[in-house]
Scaffold this active site. Structure first.
Site, PDB file in Angstrom:
ATOM      1  N   SER A 137       2.238  83.758  35.526  1.00 34.16           N
ATOM      2  CA  SER A 137       2.968  83.295  36.716  1.00 34.16           C
ATOM      3  C   SER A 137       4.523  84.067  37.025  1.00 34.16           C
ATOM      4  O   SER A 137       4.682  84.989  36.795  1.00 34.16           O
ATOM      5  CB  SER A 137       3.595  82.615  35.170  1.00 34.16           C
ATOM      6  N   TYR A 161       9.106  79.990  27.853  1.00 34.40           N
ATOM      7  CA  TYR A 161       8.111  80.362  29.033  1.00 34.40           C
ATOM      8  C   TYR A 161       7.420  81.740  29.446  1.00 34.40           C
ATOM      9  O   TYR A 161       5.951  81.915  29.053  1.00 34.40           O
ATOM     10  CB  TYR A 161       7.308  79.123  30.262  1.00 34.40           C
ATOM     11  N   LYS A 165       3.819  84.510  28.818  1.00 30.88           N
ATOM     12  CA  LYS A 165       3.404  84.832  29.660  1.00 30.88           C
ATOM     13  C   LYS A 165       3.159  86.710  30.040  1.00 30.88           C
ATOM     14  O   LYS A 165       2.426  86.705  30.393  1.00 30.88           O
ATOM     15  CB  LYS A 165       3.560  84.179  31.188  1.00 30.88           C
TER      16      LYS A 165
HETATM   17  P1  NAD Z   1      -1.934  71.705  33.009  1.00 24.25           P
HETATM   18  O1  NAD Z   1      -0.745  71.453  31.980  1.00 24.25           O
HETATM   19  O2  NAD Z   1      -2.785  70.547  34.133  1.00 24.25           O
HETATM   20  O3  NAD Z   1      -3.960  72.451  32.279  1.00 24.25           O
HETATM   21  C1  NAD Z   1      -3.590  73.097  31.287  1.00 24.25           C
HETATM   22  C2  NAD Z   1      -4.619  72.973  30.414  1.00 24.25           C
HETATM   23  O4  NAD Z   1      -4.627  74.114  29.101  1.00 24.25           O
HETATM   24  C3  NAD Z   1      -4.273  70.950  29.850  1.00 24.25           C
HETATM   25  O5  NAD Z   1      -5.558  71.078  30.411  1.00 24.25           O
HETATM   26  C4  NAD Z   1      -4.525  71.629  28.870  1.00 24.25           C
HETATM   27  O6  NAD Z   1      -4.902  70.177  27.903  1.00 24.25           O
HETATM   28  C5  NAD Z   1      -4.576  72.012  27.789  1.00 24.25           C
HETATM   29  N1  NAD Z   1      -4.391  72.637  26.359  1.00 24.25           N
HETATM   30  C6  NAD Z   1      -3.261  72.705  26.572  1.00 24.25           C
HETATM   31  N2  NAD Z   1      -3.139  73.981  25.408  1.00 24.25           N
HETATM   32  C7  NAD Z   1      -4.615  73.469  24.663  1.00 24.25           C
HETATM   33  C8  NAD Z   1      -5.105  74.349  23.232  1.00 24.25           C
HETATM   34  N3  NAD Z   1      -4.344  75.117  22.933  1.00 24.25           N
HETATM   35  N4  NAD Z   1      -6.184  74.853  23.689  1.00 24.25           N
HETATM   36  C9  NAD Z   1      -7.595  73.875  24.487  1.00 24.25           C
HETATM   37  N5  NAD Z   1      -6.472  73.387  25.450  1.00 24.25           N
HETATM   38  C10 NAD Z   1      -5.525  73.412  25.768  1.00 24.25           C
HETATM   39  O7  NAD Z   1      -1.906  72.955  33.965  1.00 24.25           O
HETATM   40  P2  NAD Z   1      -1.656  73.824  35.008  1.00 24.25           P
HETATM   41  O8  NAD Z   1      -0.527  73.847  36.394  1.00 24.25           O
HETATM   42  O9  NAD Z   1      -3.589  73.620  35.173  1.00 24.25           O
HETATM   43  O10 NAD Z   1      -1.527  75.081  34.359  1.00 24.25           O
HETATM   44  C11 NAD Z   1      -3.096  76.201  33.839  1.00 24.25           C
HETATM   45  C12 NAD Z   1      -2.326  77.498  33.403  1.00 24.25           C
HETATM   46  O11 NAD Z   1      -2.428  77.939  34.664  1.00 24.25           O
HETATM   47  C13 NAD Z   1      -1.396  77.005  31.918  1.00 24.25           C
HETATM   48  O12 NAD Z   1      -1.267  78.689  31.358  1.00 24.25           O
HETATM   49  C14 NAD Z   1       0.057  77.699  32.694  1.00 24.25           C
HETATM   50  O13 NAD Z   1       1.232  78.190  31.829  1.00 24.25           O
HETATM   51  C15 NAD Z   1      -0.436  78.620  34.305  1.00 24.25           C
HETATM   52  N6  NAD Z   1       0.583  78.215  35.243  1.00 24.25           N
HETATM   53  C16 NAD Z   1       0.659  77.233  35.992  1.00 24.25           C
HETATM   54  C17 NAD Z   1       1.797  76.907  36.653  1.00 24.25           C
HETATM   55  C18 NAD Z   1       1.698  75.551  37.578  1.00 24.25           C
HETATM   56  O14 NAD Z   1       3.205  75.502  37.902  1.00 24.25           O
HETATM   57  N7  NAD Z   1       1.772  74.871  37.196  1.00 24.25           N
HETATM   58  C19 NAD Z   1       2.210  78.065  37.525  1.00 24.25           C
HETATM   59  C20 NAD Z   1       1.911  79.066  36.996  1.00 24.25           C
HETATM   60  C21 NAD Z   1       1.300  79.710  35.642  1.00 24.25           C
HETATM   61  C1  WQD Z   2      11.183  73.809  42.917  1.00 28.19           C
HETATM   62  C2  WQD Z   2      12.099  73.760  43.215  1.00 28.19           C
HETATM   63  C3  WQD Z   2      14.114  72.806  41.915  1.00 28.19           C
HETATM   64  C4  WQD Z   2      12.967  69.462  41.228  1.00 28.19           C
HETATM   65  C5  WQD Z   2       8.286  76.079  37.956  1.00 28.19           C
HETATM   66  C6  WQD Z   2       8.404  76.584  36.827  1.00 28.19           C
HETATM   67  C7  WQD Z   2       7.241  78.112  36.779  1.00 28.19           C
HETATM   68  C8  WQD Z   2       6.293  78.100  37.585  1.00 28.19           C
HETATM   69  C9  WQD Z   2       5.764  76.955  38.913  1.00 28.19           C
HETATM   70  C10 WQD Z   2       4.647  77.597  35.806  1.00 28.19           C
HETATM   71  C11 WQD Z   2      13.303  74.327  42.305  1.00 28.19           C
HETATM   72  C12 WQD Z   2      13.644  72.126  43.166  1.00 28.19           C
HETATM   73  C13 WQD Z   2      12.609  70.262  41.454  1.00 28.19           C
HETATM   74  C14 WQD Z   2      13.454  68.312  41.414  1.00 28.19           C
HETATM   75  C15 WQD Z   2      14.452  69.603  42.632  1.00 28.19           C
HETATM   76  N1  WQD Z   2       5.053  77.585  36.480  1.00 28.19           N
HETATM   77  N2  WQD Z   2      13.918  70.815  42.621  1.00 28.19           N
HETATM   78  N3  WQD Z   2      14.623  68.584  42.360  1.00 28.19           N
HETATM   79  O1  WQD Z   2      11.424  75.482  38.610  1.00 28.19           O
HETATM   80  O2  WQD Z   2       9.844  76.701  41.117  1.00 28.19           O
HETATM   81  O3  WQD Z   2       8.959  76.357  39.144  1.00 28.19           O
HETATM   82  O4  WQD Z   2       6.646  75.884  38.379  1.00 28.19           O
HETATM   83  O5  WQD Z   2       4.168  78.977  35.717  1.00 28.19           O
HETATM   84  O6  WQD Z   2       7.127  79.130  35.693  1.00 28.19           O
HETATM   85  O7  WQD Z   2       9.656  76.984  36.488  1.00 28.19           O
HETATM   86  O8  WQD Z   2       9.618  74.907  40.373  1.00 28.19           O
HETATM   87  O9  WQD Z   2       8.691  72.219  41.130  1.00 28.19           O
HETATM   88  O10 WQD Z   2      10.430  71.824  39.801  1.00 28.19           O
HETATM   89  O11 WQD Z   2      10.874  73.465  41.253  1.00 28.19           O
HETATM   90  O12 WQD Z   2      15.603  69.913  43.909  1.00 28.19           O
HETATM   91  O13 WQD Z   2      13.896  67.399  40.479  1.00 28.19           O
HETATM   92  O14 WQD Z   2      12.582  72.364  43.567  1.00 28.19           O
HETATM   93  O15 WQD Z   2      15.799  73.286  41.821  1.00 28.19           O
HETATM   94  O16 WQD Z   2      14.509  74.655  43.345  1.00 28.19           O
HETATM   95  P1  WQD Z   2       9.796  76.118  40.020  1.00 28.19           P
HETATM   96  P2  WQD Z   2       9.851  72.980  40.602  1.00 28.19           P
END
Ligand code: NAD
Ligand code: WQD
Length: 355
Positions: A137, A161, A165
């Site tokens: 991430s 978190y 990562k």
């Molecule tokens: P999500 O929660 O929709 O998907 C994660 C999946 O993992 C879910 O289906 C959940 O049920 C499953 N899971 C959780 N714990 C588990 C376990 N112990 N064993 C097996 N399955 C398990 O999230 P997402 O947005 O699809 O994210 C997927 C990955 O990408 C995550 O690792 C997240 O940290 C990473 N990521 C997400 C974002 C984002 O903003 N969505 C950004 C950067 C990184």
């Molecule tokens: C986006 C922008 C908020 C909600 C997060 C995780 C990051 C990654 C992606 C997993 C920001 C603003 C939000 C609201 C707002 N996930 N906002 N009102 O924080 O950039 O990133 O998701 O790896 O780790 O931190 O994403 O969608 O929460 O926010 O004004 O009610 O929207 O301040 O500027 P963020 P977000």
């Protein structure tokens, strides 16, 4: 084409990635605990991919299980080998992703994200499978000092978190050591948003969402009265934070490009930003969403949210150079597909109807 294990394949990123991988001809085994997802999502993946029930048995095997359960993981690899279709690579998406929850329950995050990854890697090694794409991430960059952010910029997570990562990236780097027998890609996603254009799958937060897009969608569909905009005094042109929002289908295609490159053994170790290189402020997103959806987004500017950073913007050029990937969808596509998903599924997957 290969047989791949997708951990967390029922989730937001997983379900869209499965659609793209199936379409490219890969056969998939999903392991997911459904801690934050629904089996309806995987049924819809099969539907979008046009799989017949027989094809589904062969090409999209769903196993409910936890990545910390080494016995269950081992069985998956053993069964695949017995069927003469060994798992050749893993896309590792299973994990927990709430920044706020990671602050209140850090041990849970270290257990699932770090210990879970360690379990997976040890079982992969035991079964001689050394090809993995890991969901890292942009959050690991913390509060960067310059933009756009390049992969060589400092890793300085500012919440548990992000620390988990960064820890898994370190584990993968240690595992590689100087032996170069693994093929590893750490994809550092920026802000994944949007939905499949069919409107059949999308982001479905189980609890009250924290992220901007699900909240904007819920205001648009009247599930929520207004959006709190966190801070109007940031050092940006309109005073609201800027983010690099990437369409989930572009992100899914990034996984395909990464796993294919690793399977072709083009690289041993890749660390790639997956973003667009273009940033939008919160007010610009509200404006774009209103234009695309025709719905008014009521909002109010409130105090800054703890842990936010003014700007997050990727330099995605390495991904283009190393795996020939770049984002092709724009903010209009993102708003249109998010709104389509929300409109067709006002309560997400909870309608319990497989369509
Ligand atoms: P999500 O929660 O929709 O998907 C994660 C999946 O993992 C879910 O289906 C959940 O049920 C499953 N899971 C959780 N714990 C588990 C376990 N112990 N064993 C097996 N399955 C398990 O999230 P997402 O947005 O699809 O994210 C997927 C990955 O990408 C995550 O690792 C997240 O940290 C990473 N990521 C997400 C974002 C984002 O903003 N969505 C950004 C950067 C990184
Ligand atoms: C986006 C922008 C908020 C909600 C997060 C995780 C990051 C990654 C992606 C997993 C920001 C603003 C939000 C609201 C707002 N996930 N906002 N009102 O924080 O950039 O990133 O998701 O790896 O780790 O931190 O994403 O969608 O929460 O926010 O004004 O009610 O929207 O301040 O500027 P963020 P977000």
């Amino acid at each position: 084409m290969a047989r791949l294990l997708i951990t967390g394949g029922a989730g937001f990123i997983g379900s869209h990635t499965c659609v793209v991988l199936l379409n490219a001809g890969h056969d998939l085994v999903i392991v997911d605990s459904f801690a934050n997802s629904s089996p309806i999502a995987t049924a819809r993946v099969a539907n979008i991919s046009g799989l017949t029930p027989n094809q589904e048995k062969e090409r999209l095997v769903i196993i409910e299980g936890d990545i910390r359960d080494e016995g269950a993981l081992s069985s998956i690899f053993e069964n695949a080998t017995k069927q003469n279709q060994p798992i050749e690579g893993v896309i590792h998406l299973a994990g927990l992703k709430s920044v706020m929850e990671s602050i209140t329950q850090p041990l849970k995050y270290w257990d699932v994200n770090v210990n879970g990854s360690r379990c997976l890697l040890s079982i992969m090694e035991a079964h001689n499978c050394r090809t993995i794409v890991f969901s890292s991430s942009a959050t690991i960059y913390g509060n960067p000092e310059s933009f756009p952010i390049a992969e060589v910029d400092p890793i300085q997570p500012i919440n548990p978190y992000g620390a988990t990562k960064a820890a898994v990236e370190s584990m993968l780097s240690n595992l590689q050591g100087n032996k170069a027998i693994w093929h590893i890609a750490c994809l550092r996603y920026f802000n994944p948003v949007g939905a499949h254009p069919s409107g059949l799958i999308g982001e479905d937060p189980k609890n009250i969402p924290n992220n901007l897009f699900p909240l904007v969608c819920q205001v648009a569909i009247d599930r929520r009265k207004l959006l709190n905009v966190f801070g109007g005094d940031w050092p940006t042109p309109d005073g609201t934070c800027i983010r690099d929002y990437i369409h989930i289908m572009d992100l899914a295609e990034g996984h395909l490009a990464a796993i294919n490159s690793l399977l072709r053994k083009e690289s041993n170790y890749l660390t790639l930003n997956i973003g667009t290189g273009k940033g939008y402020s919160v007010l610009e997103i509200i404006n774009e969403f209103e234009k695309t959806s025709g719905e008014k987004i009521a909002y109010k500017i409130v105090n800054r949210r703890d842990g936010d950073t003014a700007i997050s913007l990727a330099d995605p050029s390495q991904a283009n150079k190393k795996i020939s990937w770049r984002a092709t969808r724009n903010i209009e596509d993102i708003c249109r597909d998010s709104w389509n998903w929300q409109r067709l599924n006002p309560t997400g997957f909870t309608m319990d109807k497989v369509i």
